[in-house]
Design a protein around this motif. Structure first.
Motif, PDB file in Angstrom:
ATOM      1  N   ALA A 114      10.129  -0.806 -13.224  1.00 44.43           N
ATOM      2  CA  ALA A 114      11.052  -1.443 -12.274  1.00 44.43           C
ATOM      3  C   ALA A 114      12.063  -0.424 -11.755  1.00 44.43           C
ATOM      4  CB  ALA A 114      11.762  -2.623 -12.920  1.00 44.43           C
ATOM      5  N   ALA A 115      12.550   0.439 -12.645  1.00 41.34           N
ATOM      6  CA  ALA A 115      13.507   1.474 -12.227  1.00 41.34           C
ATOM      7  C   ALA A 115      12.856   2.460 -11.273  1.00 41.34           C
ATOM      8  CB  ALA A 115      14.057   2.208 -13.452  1.00 41.34           C
ATOM      9  N   VAL A 116      11.639   2.861 -11.579  1.00 44.86           N
ATOM     10  CA  VAL A 116      10.914   3.790 -10.704  1.00 44.86           C
ATOM     11  C   VAL A 116      10.657   3.139  -9.345  1.00 44.86           C
ATOM     12  CG1 VAL A 116       8.662   4.913 -10.379  1.00 44.86           C
ATOM     13  CG2 VAL A 116       9.863   5.122 -12.560  1.00 44.86           C
TER      14      VAL A 116
ATOM     15  N   ALA B   4       1.880   9.170  -6.369  1.00 47.41           N
ATOM     16  CA  ALA B   4       2.470  10.514  -6.313  1.00 47.41           C
ATOM     17  C   ALA B   4       3.419  10.730  -7.486  1.00 47.41           C
ATOM     18  CB  ALA B   4       3.200  10.711  -4.984  1.00 47.41           C
ATOM     19  N   MET B   5       4.194   9.703  -7.825  1.00 49.89           N
ATOM     20  CA  MET B   5       5.116   9.817  -8.959  1.00 49.89           C
ATOM     21  C   MET B   5       4.353   9.999 -10.269  1.00 49.89           C
ATOM     22  SD  MET B   5       8.044   7.039  -8.212  1.00 49.89           S
ATOM     23  CE  MET B   5       8.548   6.714  -6.546  1.00 49.89           C
ATOM     24  N   LEU B   6       3.266   9.256 -10.430  1.00 52.50           N
ATOM     25  CA  LEU B   6       2.449   9.392 -11.631  1.00 52.50           C
ATOM     26  C   LEU B   6       1.855  10.789 -11.726  1.00 52.50           C
ATOM     27  CD1 LEU B   6       0.564   5.968 -11.714  1.00 52.50           C
ATOM     28  CD2 LEU B   6       2.109   6.847 -13.471  1.00 52.50           C
TER      29      LEU B   6
ATOM     30  N   GLU C 106       0.836  -1.205   0.000  1.00 51.44           N
ATOM     31  CA  GLU C 106       0.000   0.000   0.000  1.00 51.44           C
ATOM     32  C   GLU C 106       0.873   1.259   0.000  1.00 51.44           C
ATOM     33  OE1 GLU C 106      -3.973   1.822   2.147  1.00 51.44           O
ATOM     34  OE2 GLU C 106      -2.927   0.185   3.130  1.00 51.44           O
ATOM     35  N   ALA C 107       1.933   1.269   0.783  1.00 53.69           N
ATOM     36  CA  ALA C 107       2.848   2.416   0.805  1.00 53.69           C
ATOM     37  C   ALA C 107       3.547   2.573  -0.548  1.00 53.69           C
ATOM     38  CB  ALA C 107       3.882   2.248   1.923  1.00 53.69           C
ATOM     39  N   ASP C 108       3.933   1.464  -1.149  1.00 56.70           N
ATOM     40  CA  ASP C 108       4.570   1.511  -2.473  1.00 56.70           C
ATOM     41  C   ASP C 108       3.622   2.122  -3.501  1.00 56.70           C
ATOM     42  OD1 ASP C 108       6.748   0.195  -1.361  1.00 56.70           O
ATOM     43  OD2 ASP C 108       6.235  -1.758  -2.244  1.00 56.70           O
TER      44      ASP C 108
END
Length: 183
Positions: A66-68, A39-41, A31-33
């Motif tokens: 995967a990098a993100v 937020a990144m999106l 859930e935290a991920d």
């Protein structure tokens, strides 16, 4: 909001991910991920383009996500899930998956998800009053996701489950305009 096809796909993938995360004891980490990914999106037009564009292959999307995820310190379950999502050509549904996962996780904790759209950001006092009002109205503690949309002019829209409560100024003005045209 995502279109219905992404919402349906998002709900199915979110349910599978939540079931796996609960079974393996990493539900809070996943859930935290997903909150970090959301937020990144929201903050990266480039990331949204890579995920949604058919110009990028599933392999390229997998490497990018995967990098993100690695940069965000995501757990192994989240990283593997992102790989499955992209391998199945469902990366464009990532936002819908995140939204559905958050709703399901909130329900699992006894909360009900509520999406609130306002014309301007809510103050802390307004947000607290809204949360109390919603809790009284629906009989459960709401987990509120707020979004600002100046197009509604004033007031607010609240979606709880499939119910939409629309107290926006734009809707009221549209209703008045319709009533005047009919008269």
């Amino acid at each position: 909001m995502a279109d219905n096809s992404h919402s349906d796909v998002g709900a199915r993938y979110a349910r599978a991910l939540l079931d796996l995360a609960v079974e393996t004891g990493v539900a809070n980490a996943v859930e935290a991920d997903l909150e970090s990914l959301k937020a990144m999106l929201a903050g990266s037009a480039d990331l949204r383009t890579v995920i949604a564009s058919p110009k990028f292959t599933a392999e390229e999307k997998t490497k990018g996500l995967a990098a993100v995820a690695a940069r965000a310190g995501a757990c192994e379950t989240t990283v593997r899930f992102l790989g499955v999502l992209t391998a199945n050509r469902r990366a464009a549904a990532l936002s819908a998956v995140i939204d559905a996962f958050q709703r399901l996780a909130a329900e699992r904790r006894g909360f009900v998800a509520a999406e609130v759209v306002t014309a301007a950001p809510l103050s802390k006092a307004q947000a607290k009053a809204l949360a109390e009002t919603l809790a009284n109205a629906i009989g459960r503690e709401p987990q509120i996701d707020t979004r600002v949309d100046p197009a509604i002019l004033g007031g607010l829209k609240v979606r709880v489950g499939s119910r939409l409560y629309d107290a926006s100024l734009k809707t009221k003005l549209d209703s008045l305009k319709f009533a005047i045209k009919r008269a």
